[in-house]
Design a protein around this motif. Structure first.
Motif, short mmCIF file in Angstrom:
data_model
loop_
_atom_site.label_atom_id
_atom_site.label_comp_id
_atom_site.label_asym_id
_atom_site.label_seq_id
_atom_site.Cartn_x
_atom_site.Cartn_y
_atom_site.Cartn_z
N ASP A 19 0.83 -1.21 0.00
CA ASP A 19 0.00 0.00 0.00
C ASP A 19 0.86 1.25 0.00
N GLY A 20 1.89 1.23 0.86
CA GLY A 20 2.79 2.37 0.96
C GLY A 20 3.43 2.70 -0.37
N LEU A 21 3.72 1.67 -1.14
CA LEU A 21 4.36 1.88 -2.44
C LEU A 21 3.36 2.34 -3.50
N LEU A 22 2.22 1.63 -3.54
CA LEU A 22 1.31 1.82 -4.68
C LEU A 22 0.45 3.08 -4.60
N ILE A 28 2.70 3.49 -13.83
CA ILE A 28 3.49 2.27 -13.66
C ILE A 28 4.78 2.34 -14.49
N ASP A 29 5.92 2.05 -13.86
CA ASP A 29 7.18 2.01 -14.61
C ASP A 29 8.09 0.88 -14.10
N GLU A 30 9.24 0.75 -14.68
CA GLU A 30 10.16 -0.33 -14.32
C GLU A 30 10.59 -0.25 -12.84
N ASP A 31 10.80 0.98 -12.36
CA ASP A 31 11.19 1.16 -10.95
C ASP A 31 10.16 0.55 -10.01
N LEU A 32 8.90 0.70 -10.40
CA LEU A 32 7.83 0.16 -9.56
C LEU A 32 7.97 -1.36 -9.42
N GLU A 37 9.45 -6.17 -6.43
CA GLU A 37 10.32 -7.35 -6.30
C GLU A 37 10.95 -7.39 -4.90
N GLU A 38 11.43 -6.23 -4.46
CA GLU A 38 12.08 -6.19 -3.16
C GLU A 38 11.10 -6.53 -2.04
N ILE A 39 9.90 -5.99 -2.12
CA ILE A 39 8.91 -6.25 -1.07
C ILE A 39 8.57 -7.74 -1.01
N LEU A 40 8.37 -8.35 -2.17
CA LEU A 40 8.01 -9.77 -2.20
C LEU A 40 9.15 -10.63 -1.67
N ILE A 41 10.35 -10.31 -2.06
CA ILE A 41 11.50 -11.10 -1.61
C ILE A 41 11.70 -10.94 -0.09
N MET A 42 11.49 -9.72 0.41
CA MET A 42 11.65 -9.47 1.85
C MET A 42 10.66 -10.29 2.68
N GLU A 67 -2.85 1.63 -16.15
CA GLU A 67 -1.69 2.53 -16.20
C GLU A 67 -1.29 3.08 -14.85
N ASP A 68 -2.29 3.09 -13.93
CA ASP A 68 -2.02 3.71 -12.64
C ASP A 68 -1.65 2.65 -11.60
N ALA A 69 -0.65 2.95 -10.80
CA ALA A 69 -0.12 1.98 -9.82
C ALA A 69 -1.17 1.52 -8.81
N THR A 70 -2.11 2.38 -8.47
CA THR A 70 -3.10 1.99 -7.46
C THR A 70 -3.92 0.77 -7.90
N GLN A 71 -4.00 0.57 -9.22
CA GLN A 71 -4.79 -0.56 -9.71
C GLN A 71 -3.99 -1.87 -9.73
N VAL A 72 -2.70 -1.74 -9.44
CA VAL A 72 -1.83 -2.91 -9.50
C VAL A 72 -2.15 -3.92 -8.41
N LYS A 73 -2.61 -3.42 -7.27
CA LYS A 73 -2.86 -4.31 -6.13
C LYS A 73 -3.87 -5.40 -6.47
N ALA A 74 -4.96 -4.99 -7.08
CA ALA A 74 -6.00 -5.97 -7.43
C ALA A 74 -5.44 -7.04 -8.37
N LEU A 75 -4.60 -6.59 -9.30
CA LEU A 75 -4.02 -7.55 -10.25
C LEU A 75 -3.02 -8.47 -9.57
#
Ligand code: GDP
Length: 300
Positions: A19-22, A28-32, A37-42, A67-75
């Protein structure tokens, strides 16, 4: 609710960080993806499973033209549910056809005995009568501990002396279960992983006896793993996978770790369905695993 509380530590590590990230990230970009990746690995999702998850996520993002990061969570939720699901019906304990035998395997300390106690309660709630077999004749105190759980739920326990042949205990338990028309026989086994050859011989002997009396459809071999042991759990899963025809995983002590992402790594590595999760020490803290409610509890 109990599930949510039990997963609280991992939710803080994984859900809240996402949530803090998204939220408010923007486009949405490569940095995201790198931060994801880091959050999942942690949270111990593991490198391979993380890369796999992100690839799937990228596909979904593309397909749905998000296109917007907030929608990434559901996916991401969809992706994780997918990774945790082997085959929906496979995640349920096979109690449909009586009589059933459930063999519980795993190393000492992972929560095998406790799981047997909780599982007995679960089966009884499904209106099944249960018999327990004290097949861990090796560890001091294992038989007594099983009897305590048996007494608690008024469930008979078949036992021999400490140090006796576990296969003989299982054999007697099967005879007794047949005589009493017991619907579910739950067998404890010893977990001496430091001696793989012994373990294999012992389990094979037990499997042969069980296979004579129970068909494939009436048999469960549940591997109990402790979520707090991280990579050790993965190693145990691999070793037991080599010696036993595991039909399901019970992942205990998820309440005791912030790295509950390990469940995704386990599901990916083994390809065996997670059937139950332990989220506490009480009898109701063994919950049938259901990917959707699990992921929702974690990422809400
Ligand atoms: P065994 O050696 O594999 O039979 O392990 P036990 O059943 O004796 O469990 C070891 C310890 O883990 C005990 O103190 C249990 O109460 C504890 N335990 C088992 N499952 C859970 C769980 O899901 N959550 C927590 N917090 N503790 C658990």
């Amino acid at each position: 609710q109990r599930l949510k509380e039990g997963l609280d530590k991992t939710t803080k590590e994984l859900g809240n960080k996402l949530d803090g990230l998204l939220v408010g990230y923007g486009k949405i970009d490569e940095d995201l993806y790198e931060e994801l990746e880091e959050i999942l690995i942690m949270s111990d999702v593991g490198y391979d499973a993380t890369i796999n998850a992100l690839e799937k996520l990228k596909e979904k993002v593309k397909e749905s033209r998000v296109e917007d990061a907030t929608q990434v969570k559901a996916l991401l939720k969809e992706v994780l549910i997918d990774l945790l699901t082997v085959d929906k019906s496979d995640h349920e304990l096979n109690l449909l056809s009586d009589p059933t035998v459930i063999l519980i395997v795993g190393v000492n300390g992972v929560g095998k005995t406790t799981t047997i106690g909780k599982l007995t309660d679960y089966c009884k709630k499904q209106k099944k009568n249960v018999l327990l077999a004290a097949g861990d004749t090796f560890r001091a105190g294992a038989i007594d501990q099983l009897e305590i759980w048996g007494n608690r739920s008024n469930t008979p326990v078949v036992k021999h002396q400490e140090g006796s042949d576990p296969a003989a205990v299982i054999f007697d338990a099967i005879q007794s279960a047949k005589a009493k028309e017991t619907q579910v026989l739950i067998c404890d086994t010893a977990g001496r992983l430091h001696n793989k050859k012994n373990l294999m011989n012992e389990l094979n002997k037990i499997f042969r006896i069980v296979d004579r009396e129970y068909s494939e459809a009436n048999k469960e071999v549940l591997l109990v793993l402790d979520a707090t042991t991280g990579q050790n759990a993965i190693q145990q899963a691999k070793t037991f996978g080599e010696v036993a025809p595991i039909t399901g995983i019970v992942l205990t002590k998820l309440d005791g770790t912030a790295k509950g992402g390990i469940i995704i790594q386990i599901a990916q590595t083994l390809g065996v369905p997670v059937k139950f999760i332990g989220v506490g020490e009480n009898i109701e803290d063994l919950q049938p695993f259901e990917a959707e409610s699990f992921v929702n509890a974690l990422l809400d």
